[in-house]
Scaffold this motif. Structure first.
Motif, PDB file in Angstrom:
ATOM      1  N   GLY A   1      36.826   8.039 133.739  1.00 56.44           N
ATOM      2  CA  GLY A   1      37.059   8.713 135.005  1.00 56.44           C
ATOM      3  C   GLY A   1      36.040   8.329 136.065  1.00 56.44           C
ATOM      4  O   GLY A   1      35.051   7.635 135.806  1.00 56.44           O
ATOM      5  N   GLU A   2      36.282   8.825 137.288  1.00 57.93           N
ATOM      6  CA  GLU A   2      35.421   8.470 138.413  1.00 57.93           C
ATOM      7  C   GLU A   2      33.989   8.954 138.213  1.00 57.93           C
ATOM      8  O   GLU A   2      33.028   8.238 138.510  1.00 57.93           O
ATOM      9  CB  GLU A   2      36.002   9.069 139.699  1.00 57.93           C
ATOM     10  N   HIS A   3      33.840  10.196 137.696  1.00 56.86           N
ATOM     11  CA  HIS A   3      32.486  10.714 137.482  1.00 56.86           C
ATOM     12  C   HIS A   3      31.763   9.889 136.427  1.00 56.86           C
ATOM     13  O   HIS A   3      30.567   9.595 136.559  1.00 56.86           O
ATOM     14  CB  HIS A   3      32.548  12.181 137.062  1.00 56.86           C
ATOM     15  N   GLY A   4      32.476   9.493 135.382  1.00 55.86           N
ATOM     16  CA  GLY A   4      31.869   8.677 134.335  1.00 55.86           C
ATOM     17  C   GLY A   4      31.386   7.345 134.860  1.00 55.86           C
ATOM     18  O   GLY A   4      30.314   6.859 134.472  1.00 55.86           O
ATOM     19  N   VAL A   5      32.180   6.738 135.763  1.00 54.97           N
ATOM     20  CA  VAL A   5      31.776   5.468 136.370  1.00 54.97           C
ATOM     21  C   VAL A   5      30.518   5.662 137.221  1.00 54.97           C
ATOM     22  O   VAL A   5      29.590   4.843 137.191  1.00 54.97           O
ATOM     23  CB  VAL A   5      32.922   4.892 137.219  1.00 54.97           C
ATOM     24  N   GLN A   6      30.475   6.768 137.963  1.00 60.22           N
ATOM     25  CA  GLN A   6      29.307   7.050 138.795  1.00 60.22           C
ATOM     26  C   GLN A   6      28.059   7.221 137.933  1.00 60.22           C
ATOM     27  O   GLN A   6      26.980   6.689 138.256  1.00 60.22           O
ATOM     28  CB  GLN A   6      29.549   8.319 139.609  1.00 60.22           C
ATOM     29  N   VAL A   7      28.189   7.959 136.838  1.00 56.98           N
ATOM     30  CA  VAL A   7      27.042   8.175 135.951  1.00 56.98           C
ATOM     31  C   VAL A   7      26.612   6.861 135.303  1.00 56.98           C
ATOM     32  O   VAL A   7      25.413   6.586 135.155  1.00 56.98           O
ATOM     33  CB  VAL A   7      27.383   9.251 134.893  1.00 56.98           C
ATOM     34  N   TYR A   8      27.585   6.036 134.933  1.00 57.31           N
ATOM     35  CA  TYR A   8      27.260   4.734 134.346  1.00 57.31           C
ATOM     36  C   TYR A   8      26.455   3.890 135.329  1.00 57.31           C
ATOM     37  O   TYR A   8      25.457   3.254 134.960  1.00 57.31           O
ATOM     38  CB  TYR A   8      28.550   4.016 133.938  1.00 57.31           C
ATOM     39  N   ARG A   9      26.886   3.866 136.586  1.00 59.45           N
ATOM     40  CA  ARG A   9      26.165   3.072 137.587  1.00 59.45           C
ATOM     41  C   ARG A   9      24.760   3.616 137.816  1.00 59.45           C
ATOM     42  O   ARG A   9      23.812   2.856 138.039  1.00 59.45           O
ATOM     43  CB  ARG A   9      26.969   3.047 138.889  1.00 59.45           C
ATOM     44  N   ALA A  10      24.623   4.953 137.766  1.00 57.47           N
ATOM     45  CA  ALA A  10      23.291   5.541 137.898  1.00 57.47           C
ATOM     46  C   ALA A  10      22.409   5.105 136.731  1.00 57.47           C
ATOM     47  O   ALA A  10      21.213   4.821 136.905  1.00 57.47           O
ATOM     48  CB  ALA A  10      23.391   7.062 137.954  1.00 57.47           C
ATOM     49  N   HIS A  11      22.990   5.040 135.537  1.00 56.87           N
ATOM     50  CA  HIS A  11      22.235   4.557 134.378  1.00 56.87           C
ATOM     51  C   HIS A  11      21.800   3.117 134.582  1.00 56.87           C
ATOM     52  O   HIS A  11      20.638   2.766 134.324  1.00 56.87           O
ATOM     53  CB  HIS A  11      23.084   4.672 133.101  1.00 56.87           C
ATOM     54  N   GLN A  12      22.716   2.282 135.008  1.00 53.11           N
ATOM     55  CA  GLN A  12      22.353   0.875 135.239  1.00 53.11           C
ATOM     56  C   GLN A  12      21.188   0.770 136.229  1.00 53.11           C
ATOM     57  O   GLN A  12      20.252  -0.001 136.012  1.00 53.11           O
ATOM     58  CB  GLN A  12      23.559   0.113 135.793  1.00 53.11           C
ATOM     59  N   HIS A  13      21.285   1.536 137.305  1.00 53.94           N
ATOM     60  CA  HIS A  13      20.276   1.443 138.360  1.00 53.94           C
ATOM     61  C   HIS A  13      18.920   1.938 137.865  1.00 53.94           C
ATOM     62  O   HIS A  13      17.891   1.277 138.068  1.00 53.94           O
ATOM     63  CB  HIS A  13      20.721   2.247 139.577  1.00 53.94           C
ATOM     64  N   LEU A  14      18.912   3.085 137.194  1.00 55.31           N
ATOM     65  CA  LEU A  14      17.634   3.659 136.768  1.00 55.31           C
ATOM     66  C   LEU A  14      17.048   2.914 135.573  1.00 55.31           C
ATOM     67  O   LEU A  14      15.827   2.797 135.451  1.00 55.31           O
ATOM     68  CB  LEU A  14      17.813   5.146 136.461  1.00 55.31           C
ATOM     69  N   ILE A  15      17.894   2.406 134.692  1.00 53.81           N
ATOM     70  CA  ILE A  15      17.381   1.570 133.607  1.00 53.81           C
ATOM     71  C   ILE A  15      16.791   0.284 134.188  1.00 53.81           C
ATOM     72  O   ILE A  15      15.722  -0.182 133.761  1.00 53.81           O
ATOM     73  CB  ILE A  15      18.486   1.255 132.573  1.00 53.81           C
ATOM     74  N   GLY A  16      17.479  -0.283 135.183  1.00 50.20           N
ATOM     75  CA  GLY A  16      16.937  -1.462 135.854  1.00 50.20           C
ATOM     76  C   GLY A  16      15.593  -1.171 136.501  1.00 50.20           C
ATOM     77  O   GLY A  16      14.665  -1.980 136.420  1.00 50.20           O
ATOM     78  N   LEU A  17      15.499  -0.009 137.150  1.00 49.52           N
ATOM     79  CA  LEU A  17      14.222   0.397 137.747  1.00 49.52           C
ATOM     80  C   LEU A  17      13.134   0.477 136.685  1.00 49.52           C
ATOM     81  O   LEU A  17      12.010  -0.014 136.879  1.00 49.52           O
ATOM     82  CB  LEU A  17      14.399   1.759 138.430  1.00 49.52           C
ATOM     83  N   ARG A  18      13.475   1.073 135.552  1.00 42.71           N
ATOM     84  CA  ARG A  18      12.493   1.210 134.463  1.00 42.71           C
ATOM     85  C   ARG A  18      12.039  -0.159 133.965  1.00 42.71           C
ATOM     86  O   ARG A  18      10.843  -0.391 133.750  1.00 42.71           O
ATOM     87  CB  ARG A  18      13.138   2.018 133.321  1.00 42.71           C
ATOM     88  N   ARG A  19      12.969  -1.068 133.807  1.00 39.95           N
ATOM     89  CA  ARG A  19      12.616  -2.378 133.266  1.00 39.95           C
ATOM     90  C   ARG A  19      11.820  -3.214 134.261  1.00 39.95           C
ATOM     91  O   ARG A  19      11.023  -4.071 133.861  1.00 39.95           O
ATOM     92  CB  ARG A  19      13.881  -3.105 132.800  1.00 39.95           C
ATOM     93  N   ARG A  20      12.010  -2.949 135.547  1.00 36.93           N
ATOM     94  CA  ARG A  20      11.202  -3.650 136.555  1.00 36.93           C
ATOM     95  C   ARG A  20       9.816  -3.046 136.692  1.00 36.93           C
ATOM     96  O   ARG A  20       8.931  -3.650 137.309  1.00 36.93           O
ATOM     97  CB  ARG A  20      11.917  -3.619 137.914  1.00 36.93           C
ATOM     98  N   HIS A  21       9.626  -1.867 136.138  1.00 42.45           N
ATOM     99  CA  HIS A  21       8.329  -1.189 136.188  1.00 42.45           C
ATOM    100  C   HIS A  21       7.909  -0.818 134.754  1.00 42.45           C
ATOM    101  O   HIS A  21       7.849   0.360 134.398  1.00 42.45           O
ATOM    102  CB  HIS A  21       8.413   0.077 137.049  1.00 42.45           C
ATOM    103  N   PRO A  22       7.623  -1.798 133.905  1.00 48.08           N
ATOM    104  CA  PRO A  22       7.289  -1.500 132.508  1.00 48.08           C
ATOM    105  C   PRO A  22       6.048  -0.630 132.351  1.00 48.08           C
ATOM    106  O   PRO A  22       5.851  -0.016 131.295  1.00 48.08           O
ATOM    107  CB  PRO A  22       7.097  -2.893 131.883  1.00 48.08           C
ATOM    108  N   TRP A  23       5.228  -0.544 133.391  1.00 50.29           N
ATOM    109  CA  TRP A  23       4.044   0.321 133.341  1.00 50.29           C
ATOM    110  C   TRP A  23       4.423   1.790 133.161  1.00 50.29           C
ATOM    111  O   TRP A  23       3.582   2.610 132.747  1.00 50.29           O
ATOM    112  CB  TRP A  23       3.206   0.139 134.603  1.00 50.29           C
ATOM    113  N   LEU A  24       5.676   2.143 133.443  1.00 47.59           N
ATOM    114  CA  LEU A  24       6.117   3.525 133.258  1.00 47.59           C
ATOM    115  C   LEU A  24       6.053   3.955 131.793  1.00 47.59           C
ATOM    116  O   LEU A  24       6.025   5.149 131.491  1.00 47.59           O
ATOM    117  CB  LEU A  24       7.546   3.699 133.792  1.00 47.59           C
TER     118      LEU A  24
END
Length: 434
Positions: A332-355
């Motif tokens: 569903g649409e909400h699931g797609v939105q949550v998936y994209r949020a995961h991609q974005h925040l996981i990407g943020l985490r991987r670009r900042h391994p110091w976290l």
């Protein structure tokens, strides 16, 4: 800290294999010639697309029911396949740069474990804990027989099993029900493991109690951070960010000696999308997970807002351990939105391994609003969470910063540098100070 260097960069995607491939529960149990564990291979590209760098597997060893009643630690559960299927899965994961974590049950065994069958028939009982002439069971479950962790043969057996599968390509072990096993047992097992497999990672399942003491006395690299899990969803539901702030203070203390395994969902708890009263707050929970110190784990399906409630009854775990069909199907649409949020925040985490070892500092705390800084050396991110029906103004100079770049958030313009910002109602922002 004892963890190997690669752990700093890992983000686990956790699956429960027996449920994932429809092997349990099942009206008719599949057989080894169906090779069902290979279905997981079809999802590895999805895991990489999500941003995960590790595959955390639930039980894969021979058992009668849910996998935690092991009958043969050296054999892949025939409902999943055989050894060659496991080797294929590991090889395919390796090709994609995915680490592999196994789930080991060494507190107890299933009632069909051969040595227990012999003991129950009047043979040697030394492998099992007894009380008043009766075999001790795990938390009252008749089919889960507690091992005698003082027995040197049990110690040797555990070391041999763990080494066997590390030699087959696994990178580490989640140690199930580690809280129920005497720390002295692990203190005899883990140094031997590290001598033979210095790059392996060992995380103990610990729910309550003194996490630091377990790490120090047992020798785990990490333990499961249930305190943070509970505090995240509870603070969001109750609009009480003081609870989360208090928990993050304790979390900072843990990080002084070890890096916890952090999560907002796993195979043993109600899914985060069902746990939260407001579905928009799933992203808030994820933002906390991805911007605080720890080794994060995402439970398969949570990234697409799967729902499921755990119940305290026979079969009560089934709703949170479903069979998976194909990536993105029916979310569903909400699931797609949550998936994209995961991609974005996981990407943020991987670009900042110091976290991985970042400490948090509260900058603003009310019941409905929480702003904290995640810091490690010269690196800083500012995270703002709002669960109010009204917008929350954010002044970076008032928080001690000149300006900041918006790097993630609800409705946040990408890469815009701001002095002041507004966190939307029930929204969140992540900014990098400039």
């Amino acid at each position: 800290m004892t963890e190997p260097a690669w752990v700093e960069h890992v983000i686990w995607w956790q699956i429960y294999p027996l449920g994932f491939v429809g092997a349990h529960p099942a009206d008719v149990a599949p057989t080894a010639d169906e090779h069902r564990i290979r279905r997981i291979v079809d999802w590895l590209d999805y895991a990489v697309e999500l941003g995960a760098s590790g595959l955390a597997l639930g039980p894969v060893f021979a058992s009668r029911t849910h996998g935690y009643d092991t009958t043969d630690h050296y054999r892949i559960d025939p409902r999943l396949g055989d050894d060659s299927d496991f080797d294929h899965l590991v090889a395919e994961a390796r090709q994609r740069g995915l680490r592999v974590l196994l789930d080991g049950v060494f507190n107890h065994v299933g009632a069909d474990f051969p040595r227990y069958r012999e003991a129950a028939d009047g043979g040697d009982t030394s492998w099992f804990l007894q009380r008043d002439g009766n075999f001790v069971t795990f938390e009252g479950h008749d089919g889960l027989i507690t091992l005698n962790h003082r027995n040197a043969e049990v110690i040797d057996y555990t070391v041999d099993v763990m080494c066997h599968w590390l030699g087959r390509g696994a990178d580490g072990w989640r140690l199930d029900a580690a809280y129920a096993v005497p720390d002295r047992f692990w203190a005899q097992v883990l140094p031997r493991m590290r001598a033979m497999h210095p790059q392996a990672w060992f995380v103990g399942e610990v729910i309550h109690g003194d996490y630091g003491a377990h790490v120090n006395q047992a020798g785990f690299d990490s333990v499961t951070q249930y305190e943070l899990w509970k505090s995240i969803w509870s603070s969001l539901n109750d609009a009480n960010f003081h609870e989360l702030d208090w928990t993050l203070t304790r979390h900072n203390e843990f990080l002084d000696t070890f890096v916890p395994m952090t999560f907002i969902g796993n195979h043993d708890v109600t899914r985060i999308a069902s746990m939260l009263t407001n579905p928009d707050h799933v992203e808030h929970a994820l933002a906390v997970l991805m911007t605080t110190g720890g080794t994060p784990s995402i439970y398969a399906g949570d990234e697409s807002a799967y729902r499921g409630v755990k119940e305290e009854r026979f079969g009560g775990d089934d709703a949170v351990r479903p069979e998976f069909d194909s990536p993105h199907k029916g979310v569903g649409e909400h699931g797609v939105q949550v998936y994209r949020a995961h991609q974005h925040l996981i990407g943020l985490r991987r670009r900042h391994p110091w976290l991985h070892t970042a400490r948090t500092t509260p900058l603003h705390v009310t019941n409905h609003g929480y702003v904290y800084a995640a810091r490690n050396g010269d690196h800083t991110l500012v995270v703002a969470l709002n669960v109010d029906d009204a917008a929350m103004p954010l002044s970076l100079p008032a928080l001690g910063f000149t300006a900041g770049e918006m790097v993630a958030g609800s409705g946040a313009p990408p890469s815009e540098v701001v002095v002041d910002a507004v966190v939307p109602p029930h929204g969140w922002l992540v900014l990098e100070p400039r």
